[in-house]
Design a protein around this motif. Sequence first.
Motif, PDB file in Angstrom:
ATOM      1  N   ILE A 209    -117.384 -53.580  16.795  1.00  0.00           N
ATOM      2  CA  ILE A 209    -118.096 -52.881  15.863  1.00  0.00           C
ATOM      3  C   ILE A 209    -117.573 -52.016  14.803  1.00  0.00           C
ATOM      4  N   LEU A 210    -117.416 -52.891  13.747  1.00  0.00           N
ATOM      5  CA  LEU A 210    -117.194 -51.689  12.275  1.00  0.00           C
ATOM      6  C   LEU A 210    -117.670 -51.208  12.190  1.00  0.00           C
ATOM      7  N   TYR A 211    -117.437 -49.759  11.627  1.00  0.00           N
ATOM      8  CA  TYR A 211    -118.067 -48.635  11.117  1.00  0.00           C
ATOM      9  C   TYR A 211    -117.697 -48.407   9.689  1.00  0.00           C
ATOM     10  N   ASP A 212    -118.526 -47.859   9.148  1.00  0.00           N
ATOM     11  CA  ASP A 212    -118.395 -47.384   7.661  1.00  0.00           C
ATOM     12  C   ASP A 212    -118.457 -45.845   7.502  1.00  0.00           C
ATOM     13  N   GLY A 213    -118.866 -45.365   6.942  1.00  0.00           N
ATOM     14  CA  GLY A 213    -119.640 -43.863   7.047  1.00  0.00           C
ATOM     15  C   GLY A 213    -119.872 -43.816   5.527  1.00  0.00           C
ATOM     16  N   ASN A 214    -119.140 -45.059   4.426  1.00  0.00           N
ATOM     17  CA  ASN A 214    -119.594 -45.302   2.788  1.00  0.00           C
ATOM     18  C   ASN A 214    -120.699 -45.536   2.896  1.00  0.00           C
TER      19      ASN A 214
END
Length: 456
Positions: free
Chosen positions: A35-40
């Motif tokens: 899973i690839l997560y980015d807060g933006n």
Amino acid sequence: MDRTELKGKRVLVFGSGISGIGAVRLLEAVQAEVILYDGNEKLDKEEIRTRLPEHSACRIILGELPKELPASLDLVVMSPGVPLDIPPVETLKNAGIPVWGEVELAYRMGTGTVLAITGTNGKTTTTALLGEIMKAHAQSVFVVGNIGNAYTDAALSMTEESYTVAEISSFQLETTMEFRPKVSAVLNITEDHLNRHHTMEEYIRVKELIARNQTKEDFCVLNYEDEELRRFASVCPAQVVFFSSLHKLEQGLFLDGGQIIMRTGAEEISVAGTEELKLLGRHNHENVMAAVAMAYCGGVPMDTIRQVIKRFTAVPHRIEFVEEIDSVAYYNDSKGTNPDAAIKGIQAMNRPTLLIGGGYDKESSYEEWIQAFNGKVRYLVLIGQTKEKIEKAAHGCGFMSTILAEDLEEAVKICAEKANPGDAVLLSPACASWGQFDNYEQRGDKFKEYVRNLKA
């Protein structure tokens, strides 16, 4: 952990930059569920997907971290640009999930001999030079890390015979656990990145983590001129090898006049004369000594080391040797985008110099730069928005040998006409490139093109 142990594991990659994408590729290659997560939340999922492998099954999450997600995870891999004290990271850590960095992941999935470099300044030049030395010594060499090549992209191509030369930033060191280089180096520690590490003590602690897992079978190369690193030597778990630009050491590498000397317990070796190097300036001579020490500790013969350090030219745009034409040496220091950086450029010159300066006005003052000329500069040829401002500052400092040029191409031609055999021509602008060029790289590339056109 070997390459099979992540198969089927559920791994969250935090951050979608170069490091994050490299981590996804590596994890999917060893058959983890990623899973690839980015807060933006403003990022474009489809654009991110174009940077992933063609048949990637990776799920992409942007914005808020789903509350139910941590309970299902086996591992988190952090990108170095993500601070470790923000709420989503705290949530993941509090859930008891192991948190690795990209370097830790690559190290565990890779194999072979690792030589790793950190420090506030000089990392990229030292890494690039050491990489060239190792390539002259071995068939399989990877130059990775903060230098711009993701460590994770190389890991699965490594064999037991491979050498990995890694430039490691403080951000990357924060998330290492088992990372253990055979040879490490800390080039220097000066105040930097306190917005991330908050205190100088924490910044120092993180930098010194590079040697944390080393033993007396390993080597740690340290700058003797750095007081903090002299202190660290007494507690460093590896064999310490010092280098020094100001002191003659009983053991280690040091400058003796114009000679780089290496003393081991058994012998004294003359490595090279600084006049034989294409890298100029005391700071670069320190970088050379660090790379020599690391290569020697890594088992490279001194003859191989000598050959490479004598032919190695600087990292592009950092006091980079371009050509020698009619006994005039041309250097590109387009990275000298402010007066402080440009002072290092002129201090590195060991010949009478024709200096090209000027560019975009960042409201800098130029008097300190001009005072650093110290009798070396024959002509100051000025271009760009700041040329009249710099000329006024130069005249105010009593330096009158200024010439205003229309553009960089004309400035190069003027310097070629006025240079005497034995002179240097240096582009070190003390200004940004905007207005005339897109960036300092384009400016440096144009300078090199104009110089080479002189031979036509």
